[in-house]
Design an enzyme around this catalytic site. Structure first.
Site, PDB file in Angstrom:
ATOM      1  N   ASP A   1      25.488 -13.153  -7.004  1.00  0.00           N
ATOM      2  CA  ASP A   1      26.280 -12.089  -6.408  1.00  0.00           C
ATOM      3  C   ASP A   1      26.385 -10.952  -7.418  1.00  0.00           C
ATOM      4  O   ASP A   1      26.063 -11.113  -8.608  1.00  0.00           O
ATOM      5  CB  ASP A   1      27.673 -12.597  -6.033  1.00  0.00           C
ATOM      6  CG  ASP A   1      28.392 -11.695  -5.027  1.00  0.00           C
ATOM      7  OD1 ASP A   1      27.731 -10.782  -4.496  1.00  0.00           O
ATOM      8  OD2 ASP A   1      29.585 -11.904  -4.789  1.00  0.00           O
TER       9      ASP A   1
ATOM     10  N   ASP B   1      30.617 -15.034  -6.973  1.00  0.00           N
ATOM     11  CA  ASP B   1      31.498 -13.880  -6.841  1.00  0.00           C
ATOM     12  C   ASP B   1      32.490 -13.826  -7.995  1.00  0.00           C
ATOM     13  O   ASP B   1      32.755 -12.766  -8.569  1.00  0.00           O
ATOM     14  CB  ASP B   1      32.225 -13.946  -5.497  1.00  0.00           C
ATOM     15  CG  ASP B   1      33.188 -12.783  -5.301  1.00  0.00           C
ATOM     16  OD1 ASP B   1      32.720 -11.690  -4.970  1.00  0.00           O
ATOM     17  OD2 ASP B   1      34.411 -12.993  -5.498  1.00  0.00           O
TER      18      ASP B   1
ATOM     19  N   HIS C   1     -13.608  -4.724   4.607  1.00  0.00           N
ATOM     20  CA  HIS C   1     -14.909  -4.060   4.697  1.00  0.00           C
ATOM     21  C   HIS C   1     -15.986  -4.995   5.258  1.00  0.00           C
ATOM     22  O   HIS C   1     -15.877  -6.224   5.182  1.00  0.00           O
ATOM     23  CB  HIS C   1     -15.342  -3.564   3.318  1.00  0.00           C
ATOM     24  CG  HIS C   1     -15.531  -4.687   2.326  1.00  0.00           C
ATOM     25  ND1 HIS C   1     -16.673  -5.452   2.256  1.00  0.00           N
ATOM     26  CD2 HIS C   1     -14.691  -5.182   1.389  1.00  0.00           C
ATOM     27  CE1 HIS C   1     -16.551  -6.358   1.307  1.00  0.00           C
ATOM     28  NE2 HIS C   1     -15.345  -6.225   0.771  1.00  0.00           N
TER      29      HIS C   1
ATOM     30  N   GLU D   1     -10.207  -3.200  -4.574  1.00  0.00           N
ATOM     31  CA  GLU D   1     -10.226  -4.627  -4.887  1.00  0.00           C
ATOM     32  C   GLU D   1      -9.762  -4.846  -6.325  1.00  0.00           C
ATOM     33  O   GLU D   1      -9.795  -3.929  -7.155  1.00  0.00           O
ATOM     34  CB  GLU D   1     -11.651  -5.172  -4.684  1.00  0.00           C
ATOM     35  CG  GLU D   1     -11.837  -6.658  -4.984  1.00  0.00           C
ATOM     36  CD  GLU D   1     -10.963  -7.552  -4.103  1.00  0.00           C
ATOM     37  OE1 GLU D   1      -9.757  -7.648  -4.419  1.00  0.00           O
ATOM     38  OE2 GLU D   1     -11.482  -8.140  -3.144  1.00  0.00           O
TER      39      GLU D   1
END
Length: 392
Positions: free
Chosen positions: A11, A130, A191, A269
């Site tokens: 958190d 928290d 391709h 690539e």
């Protein structure tokens, strides 16, 4: 033997948003034993930056406990969970930087044989993290590892008091409504074949850079015709990598769609360095361990080549630019960049993304909404190639 399971709870918060901010994170086993905890100030920052910092701290703590574990990350930040799961786009530069750092750690966990999943939980189920975040905002710095002793993680939150006001809590938990407008539609086209493709030779950025052969040009024309069926509302654009075989493929696609292609070299690539031009069979016979390492180690690069992490960083940037165009964007690119995009969206580790087929001249469809939500519509569509093979 089954892998170890771990839970990360993380958190972050900001008193002012932006304001004095801090994060909290802990690692525990499924039975609740506390294995590590972290809390640290991040200076003046937003809630979201603090939450991402907590996630990163928790993942890094996992590396010190068991890097090959199956990890479930639990957070009450819907934003972080959705973005790290690939469903929402990351727009803020600081958050994007932290997310890339987190993905680097995910790759390390994956390379060690582990996995990471993300789960949203209500704040009432994230009280320990928290409390640590609030301790950090109060000026406390905590870094404890309890792998040998362990303790009940639920007891951690009792040391601290939540200092966020109702207004700050409302700001932290606010989530923008889902975007239901027209998405950007991406069609990724691998391709057509070259002589290197037929011989199963590596051919990356900085290599020989062959053009399509006759069969590859026929495949590219078929891919262009097939791409017309996926054009949606809005503008249409065609983007290619800077390598000849993708430029040739993109030219055929652009002709079929009636637009002019544009080059973005970040779709190139991967650079394979001193392995460029070598066949996979030749490498497997002589360098099997190094070849396997390239598949699983995100930071491994051949001399003169490029690591998976470097490839991922530039391809994700290219992907974000393509999404920002809107309408329909057809990208003529290569096998590894397509794998990177799918891994980025689906949260698939580098060691597993190799299982996804992306044949030459295949089409892969993706839709991305303005709120960052994304959907992979189809992968490796090769129906348009059947006519070339005499199958009707």
């Amino acid at each position: 033997m089954s892998r170890r399971r771990l839970v990360v709870e993380a958190d972050g918060g900001s008193r002012g948003n932006p304001g004095p901010a801090g994060y909290g994170a802990l690692v525990r086993d499924p039975d609740g034993r506390l294995l590590a905890e972290r809390a640290e100030s991040v200076g003046i920052a937003s809630n979201n930056v603090a939450e991402y910092s907590g996630l990163l701290a928790g993942l890094r703590a996992v590396l010190g406990v068991e890097p090959g574990a199956d990890v479930e990350v639990r957070m009450d930040s819907k934003l972080v969970v959705e973005q790290m799961s690939g469903r929402w786009k990351i727009k803020h530069a600081d958050m994007r930087r932290l997310a890339l750092e987190a993905r680097d750690v995910l790759t390390q966990i994956s390379a060690a044989g582990g996995s990471v999943t993300f789960t949203w939980v209500p704040r009432s189920q994230n009280v320990a993290a928290d409390a640590l975040a609030n301790a950090a905002m109060d000026g406390r710095s905590i870094s404890r590892d309890l792998r040998d002793e362990g303790t009940d993680a639920s007891s951690v939150s009792e040391e601290f008091v939540d200092a966020r006001t109702p207004a700050e809590e409302a700001e932290t938990s606010r989530v923008a409504p889902a975007d239901v407008g027209e998405p950007t539609r991406l069609v990724l086209v691998r391709h057509g074949v070259t002589d290197f493709t037929v011989a199963s030779k590596l051919d990356g950025r900085g290599g020989t850079d062959p053009a399509l052969n006759d069969e590859g040009r026929r495949m590219a024309r078929a891919a262009g015709e097939a791409a017309r069926a996926y054009v949606g509302a809005g503008p249409v654009s065609v983007v290619t990598s800077g390598l000849r075989r993708a430029v040739d493929t993109g030219a055929e696609v652009a002709h079929a769609l009636g637009v002019a292609p544009e080059v973005d070299i970040d779709w190139d690539e991967q650079a394979f360095g001193d392995w460029d031009g070598r066949s996979v069979g030749w490498l497997q016979a002589r360098f099997p361990a190094d070849l396997e390492r390239m598949r699983v180690d995100a930071d491994y690069a051949r001399p003169g080549g490029e690591s998976q992490s470097e490839l991922t960083e530039r391809v994700v940037k290219a992907f974000d630019r393509a999404v920002a165009r809107g309408g329909t964007v057809v990208v003529a690119t290569h096998r590894k960049p397509i794998m990177v995009v799918l891994a980025h969206l689906l949260g698939i580790g580098q060691d597993r993304i190799w299982r996804v087929a992306t044949a030459p001249a295949s089409l892969t469809g993706i839709e991305v909404w303005a709120d960052g939500g994304a959907s992979v519509s189809f992968v490796n569509d090769t129906h348009h190639l059947r006519r070339l093979e005499g199958r009707g």
